[in-house]
Design an enzyme around this catalytic site. Structure first.
Site, PDB file in Angstrom:
ATOM      1  N   GLU A  79     -22.327 137.824  67.806  1.00  0.00           N
ATOM      2  CA  GLU A  79     -23.313 137.029  68.535  1.00  0.00           C
ATOM      3  C   GLU A  79     -24.679 137.202  67.867  1.00  0.00           C
ATOM      4  O   GLU A  79     -25.709 136.925  68.456  1.00  0.00           O
ATOM      5  CB  GLU A  79     -23.352 137.393  70.016  1.00  0.00           C
ATOM      6  CG  GLU A  79     -23.571 138.847  70.310  1.00  0.00           C
ATOM      7  CD  GLU A  79     -23.646 139.102  71.803  1.00  0.00           C
ATOM      8  OE1 GLU A  79     -24.473 138.482  72.463  1.00  0.00           O
ATOM      9  OE2 GLU A  79     -22.865 139.928  72.287  1.00  0.00           O
ATOM     10  N   CYS A 111     -20.199 139.481  73.881  1.00  0.00           N
ATOM     11  CA  CYS A 111     -19.422 140.648  73.416  1.00  0.00           C
ATOM     12  C   CYS A 111     -17.919 140.443  73.535  1.00  0.00           C
ATOM     13  O   CYS A 111     -17.138 141.225  73.000  1.00  0.00           O
ATOM     14  CB  CYS A 111     -19.818 141.887  74.211  1.00  0.00           C
ATOM     15  SG  CYS A 111     -21.558 142.264  74.099  1.00  0.00           S
ATOM     16  N   SER A 201     -27.010 141.786  85.349  1.00  0.00           N
ATOM     17  CA  SER A 201     -25.921 141.834  84.362  1.00  0.00           C
ATOM     18  C   SER A 201     -24.931 142.947  84.703  1.00  0.00           C
ATOM     19  O   SER A 201     -23.719 142.782  84.521  1.00  0.00           O
ATOM     20  CB  SER A 201     -26.473 142.002  82.940  1.00  0.00           C
ATOM     21  OG  SER A 201     -26.971 143.300  82.719  1.00  0.00           O
ATOM     22  N   HIS A 233     -15.981 147.837  77.791  1.00  0.00           N
ATOM     23  CA  HIS A 233     -17.101 147.365  76.970  1.00  0.00           C
ATOM     24  C   HIS A 233     -18.272 148.313  77.208  1.00  0.00           C
ATOM     25  O   HIS A 233     -18.558 148.683  78.353  1.00  0.00           O
ATOM     26  CB  HIS A 233     -17.477 145.928  77.345  1.00  0.00           C
ATOM     27  CG  HIS A 233     -18.790 145.525  76.750  1.00  0.00           C
ATOM     28  ND1 HIS A 233     -19.046 145.639  75.396  1.00  0.00           N
ATOM     29  CD2 HIS A 233     -19.949 145.076  77.314  1.00  0.00           C
ATOM     30  CE1 HIS A 233     -20.292 145.248  75.164  1.00  0.00           C
ATOM     31  NE2 HIS A 233     -20.864 144.911  76.300  1.00  0.00           N
ATOM     32  N   LYS A 242     -19.640 153.879  85.652  1.00  0.00           N
ATOM     33  CA  LYS A 242     -19.726 153.084  86.891  1.00  0.00           C
ATOM     34  C   LYS A 242     -18.496 152.189  87.026  1.00  0.00           C
ATOM     35  O   LYS A 242     -17.934 152.042  88.115  1.00  0.00           O
ATOM     36  CB  LYS A 242     -20.972 152.183  86.871  1.00  0.00           C
ATOM     37  CG  LYS A 242     -22.289 152.910  87.096  1.00  0.00           C
ATOM     38  CD  LYS A 242     -23.416 151.889  86.921  1.00  0.00           C
ATOM     39  CE  LYS A 242     -24.775 152.529  86.789  1.00  0.00           C
ATOM     40  NZ  LYS A 242     -25.444 152.862  88.014  1.00  0.00           N
ATOM     41  N   ASN A 276     -25.558 150.053  71.657  1.00  0.00           N
ATOM     42  CA  ASN A 276     -24.741 148.855  71.875  1.00  0.00           C
ATOM     43  C   ASN A 276     -24.519 148.148  70.534  1.00  0.00           C
ATOM     44  O   ASN A 276     -25.467 147.920  69.780  1.00  0.00           O
ATOM     45  CB  ASN A 276     -25.431 147.903  72.866  1.00  0.00           C
ATOM     46  CG  ASN A 276     -24.477 146.845  73.412  1.00  0.00           C
ATOM     47  OD1 ASN A 276     -23.321 146.749  72.982  1.00  0.00           O
ATOM     48  ND2 ASN A 276     -24.940 146.063  74.381  1.00  0.00           N
ATOM     49  N   SER A 309     -21.231 138.631  78.235  1.00  0.00           N
ATOM     50  CA  SER A 309     -22.161 137.998  79.178  1.00  0.00           C
ATOM     51  C   SER A 309     -22.041 136.482  79.124  1.00  0.00           C
ATOM     52  O   SER A 309     -21.678 135.895  78.098  1.00  0.00           O
ATOM     53  CB  SER A 309     -23.590 138.404  78.837  1.00  0.00           C
ATOM     54  OG  SER A 309     -23.829 139.712  79.278  1.00  0.00           O
TER      55      SER A 309
HETATM   56  P1  HMG Z   1     -33.801 150.366  83.951  1.00  0.00           P
HETATM   57  O1  HMG Z   1     -33.911 149.360  85.018  1.00  0.00           O
HETATM   58  O2  HMG Z   1     -35.050 150.725  83.224  1.00  0.00           O
HETATM   59  O3  HMG Z   1     -33.144 151.697  84.418  1.00  0.00           O
HETATM   60  O4  HMG Z   1     -32.731 149.853  82.885  1.00  0.00           O
HETATM   61  P2  HMG Z   1     -33.073 152.341  85.890  1.00  0.00           P
HETATM   62  O5  HMG Z   1     -34.457 152.576  86.366  1.00  0.00           O
HETATM   63  O6  HMG Z   1     -32.122 151.586  86.773  1.00  0.00           O
HETATM   64  O7  HMG Z   1     -32.432 153.722  85.482  1.00  0.00           O
HETATM   65  C1  HMG Z   1     -31.168 153.754  84.902  1.00  0.00           C
HETATM   66  C2  HMG Z   1     -30.445 154.985  85.490  1.00  0.00           C
HETATM   67  O8  HMG Z   1     -31.147 156.149  85.035  1.00  0.00           O
HETATM   68  C3  HMG Z   1     -30.445 155.040  87.019  1.00  0.00           C
HETATM   69  O9  HMG Z   1     -29.178 155.557  87.406  1.00  0.00           O
HETATM   70  C4  HMG Z   1     -31.524 156.056  87.333  1.00  0.00           C
HETATM   71  O10 HMG Z   1     -31.341 156.729  88.567  1.00  0.00           O
HETATM   72  C5  HMG Z   1     -31.364 157.009  86.174  1.00  0.00           C
HETATM   73  P3  HMG Z   1     -28.158 154.642  88.259  1.00  0.00           P
HETATM   74  O11 HMG Z   1     -28.841 154.294  89.522  1.00  0.00           O
HETATM   75  O12 HMG Z   1     -27.910 153.386  87.415  1.00  0.00           O
HETATM   76  O13 HMG Z   1     -26.940 155.489  88.404  1.00  0.00           O
HETATM   77  N1  HMG Z   1     -32.555 157.839  85.878  1.00  0.00           N
HETATM   78  C6  HMG Z   1     -32.498 159.121  85.517  1.00  0.00           C
HETATM   79  N2  HMG Z   1     -31.450 159.960  85.347  1.00  0.00           N
HETATM   80  C7  HMG Z   1     -31.726 161.260  84.965  1.00  0.00           C
HETATM   81  N3  HMG Z   1     -33.000 161.718  84.759  1.00  0.00           N
HETATM   82  C8  HMG Z   1     -34.065 160.893  84.928  1.00  0.00           C
HETATM   83  C9  HMG Z   1     -33.834 159.537  85.311  1.00  0.00           C
HETATM   84  N4  HMG Z   1     -34.646 158.485  85.563  1.00  0.00           N
HETATM   85  C10 HMG Z   1     -33.843 157.445  85.900  1.00  0.00           C
HETATM   86  N5  HMG Z   1     -35.296 161.375  84.709  1.00  0.00           N
HETATM   87  C11 HMG Z   1     -30.765 148.495  82.569  1.00  0.00           C
HETATM   88  C12 HMG Z   1     -31.322 149.803  83.105  1.00  0.00           C
HETATM   89  C13 HMG Z   1     -29.255 148.558  82.487  1.00  0.00           C
HETATM   90  C14 HMG Z   1     -31.178 147.357  83.515  1.00  0.00           C
HETATM   91  C15 HMG Z   1     -31.377 148.224  81.162  1.00  0.00           C
HETATM   92  O14 HMG Z   1     -30.991 149.255  80.275  1.00  0.00           O
HETATM   93  C16 HMG Z   1     -30.984 146.891  80.554  1.00  0.00           C
HETATM   94  O15 HMG Z   1     -31.509 145.843  80.910  1.00  0.00           O
HETATM   95  N6  HMG Z   1     -30.042 146.901  79.559  1.00  0.00           N
HETATM   96  C17 HMG Z   1     -29.584 145.688  78.890  1.00  0.00           C
HETATM   97  C18 HMG Z   1     -28.559 144.938  79.712  1.00  0.00           C
HETATM   98  C19 HMG Z   1     -27.226 145.624  79.787  1.00  0.00           C
HETATM   99  O16 HMG Z   1     -26.887 146.447  78.961  1.00  0.00           O
HETATM  100  N7  HMG Z   1     -26.400 145.245  80.777  1.00  0.00           N
HETATM  101  C20 HMG Z   1     -25.070 145.793  80.929  1.00  0.00           C
HETATM  102  C21 HMG Z   1     -24.090 144.812  81.550  1.00  0.00           C
HETATM  103  S1  HMG Z   1     -24.071 143.262  80.655  1.00  0.00           S
HETATM  104  C22 HMG Z   1     -23.165 143.617  79.207  1.00  0.00           C
HETATM  105  O17 HMG Z   1     -22.579 144.656  79.108  1.00  0.00           O
HETATM  106  C23 HMG Z   1     -23.171 142.594  78.127  1.00  0.00           C
HETATM  107  C24 HMG Z   1     -24.032 142.908  76.912  1.00  0.00           C
HETATM  108  O18 HMG Z   1     -23.433 143.885  76.091  1.00  0.00           O
HETATM  109  C25 HMG Z   1     -24.293 141.634  76.119  1.00  0.00           C
HETATM  110  C26 HMG Z   1     -23.120 140.770  75.720  1.00  0.00           C
HETATM  111  O19 HMG Z   1     -22.123 140.589  76.395  1.00  0.00           O
HETATM  112  O20 HMG Z   1     -23.265 140.156  74.656  1.00  0.00           O
HETATM  113  C27 HMG Z   1     -25.401 143.455  77.316  1.00  0.00           C
END
Ligand code: HMG
Length: 388
Positions: A79, A111, A201, A233, A242, A276, A309
């Protein structure tokens, strides 16, 4: 006749940003990345690396073993396309010296497309068992700076030889799918960085897992407790944790957290150090399981959840073959990872901000990669690749 993965090899760039460096720059606790998202490092391509060079480097050990004339077709999943018309795999075809009678096609659905390529290759081999197919998945994951996605970048490529009577994994024909028109992650043609609704996502990913699992178990008759290990994935490691907890809950497995962890932990080791790699990530996870599990995996059934996605998702399964270890490349992979160089935040920004020239002039690329293949020049709007 059995069909599946006969050989698997991956490659990533020679440099990475440690997520503690990113966290320090952002003034936040590094454990948010190390524990919260389950990632430690993210691979960054050098200026003379892209999906073509990563792909050719990943496939080289396979082609060296079977010989370039043995491969009937190259299916290239990505992609991070470098051209709207020409398939990136055509450059790889030349770099690897494949026979001109073998064909090339590029596949896209975020992906998921690597799994589409694997399934297409299995169908082609079932029709002509004596003609193995090379599948390559190669991507560079990029998000905007200072966005929540920034820590989930990375890059890598995986190459798989799909053949009859495979030495590593027999892939069963049954699949379960879920397709839904959603905007969780996308990249319009005019952007080099993906746009993502991060939290949404992750919800769609989990919903797609439940739906494709239900479809899979209904069509195949395979139950949750008949699967020994799970490859998900891997946009980041915590996503797989999760996902696996949810699948266990849906199936009322009653497993302890340690039992759940044992079924996925070996799949996460390489990706934790790479980040990733979109299409490649689940299959690098498979490599990680096969090469890092201390258990003998012979005859174990592995369940796969492939998610792209947009979205298309698929659950399928395969059974590990006797003597699979003799077909693996653990030393090569560990060497690629251990010889990498750590980047400072400034060096990361220099690579991040480099923009491909668009003026049609002559632009030699600095020689940075340590891989066999490199992007030497962009000249007259043409990308010129060479072997070193
Ligand atoms: P965020 O919103 O900044 O993170 O980004 P958060 O505030 O939700 O924190 C993440 C986790 O860290 C949380 O745990 C916090 O509690 C924890 P959870 O509630 O999730 O269990 N945390 C801590 N833990 C330990 N010590 C600390 C601490 N502080 C916080 N001090 C988000 C998270 C995934 C939204 C971001 O990384 C993102 O946007 N990523 C890109 C999108 C993505 O990867 N999505 C996954 C599903 S879609 C997919 O897989 C397809 C893809 O590969 C593309 C394709 O298909 O081509 C992306």
């Amino acid at each position: 006749m059995s069909v599946g993965i006969d050989e698997i090899s991956f490659y990533t760039s020679g440099q990475y940003l440690d997520l503690k460096t990113l966290a320090q720059q952002q003034g936040i606790d590094p454990n948010k990345y190390y524990d919260g998202i389950g990632q430690e490092k993210m691979a960054m391509p050098s200026l003379d690396e892209d999906i073509v060079t990563l792909a050719a480097n990943a496939a080289l050990p396979i082609v060296e073993r079977v010989g370039p004339d043995a491969i009937a077709a190259l299916l290239f999943a990505t992609e991070t396309g470098i051209d709207q018309s020409k398939a990136a795999g055509v450059y790889v075809h030349r770099l690897l010296g494949l026979h001109s009678n073998s064909r090339v096609i590029e596949l896209k659905q975020a992906c998921y497309s690597a799994t589409a390529a694997v399934q297409m290759a299995c169908a082609m081999v079932a029709r002509q068992p004596e003609r193995p197919i090379l599948v390559i998945a190669s991507d560079v994951a990029r998000y905007d700076l200072e966005s929540p996605g920034e820590a989930t970048q990375g890059c890598g490529a995986v190459a798989m030889l799909i053949s009859a009577n495979p030495r590593i994994l027999e892939i069963a024909p049954e699949v379960g799918n879920h397709t839904e028109d959603v905007m969780d992650f996308w990249r319009p043609n005019y952007r080099s960085n993906a746009l993502v609704d991060g939290k949404y996502s992750t919800k769609i990913y989990l919903k797609s897992l439940k739906r494709s699992w239900e479809n899979y178990t209904e069509l195949s008759g395979v139950t949750y407790d008949e699967i020994d290990y799970f490859c998900y994935h891997l946009p980041f490691g915590k996503m797989a944790q999760k996902a696996h907890s949810q699948l266990a809950r849906v199936n009322r497995s009653g497993q302890t957290p340690e039992e759940l962890e044992r079924q996925i932990e070996p799949t996460l080791i390489y990706n934790r150090a790479i980040g990733n790699s979109y299409t490649a990530s689940m299959y690098i996870g498979l490599c990680s399981l096969l090469e890092n599990s201390t258990d003998d995996l012979t005859a174990k059934r592995i369940g796969f959840f492939s998610y792209g996605s947009g979205c298309v998702a698929e659950f399928f399964a395969g059974v590990v073959q006797p003597n699979y270890r003799s077909a693996l490349h653990p030393q090569k992979h560990q060497k690629v990872l251990s010889e990498r160089v750590e980047l400072s935040h400034d060096e990361y920004l220099r690579l991040y901000h480099f923009a491909n020239p668009t003026d049609g002039g002559e632009h030699p690329m600095p020689e940075e990669t340590r891989g066999r293949f490199r992007l030497a020049t962009i000249s007259g709007h043409k990308r010129e690749y060479i072997a070193r």
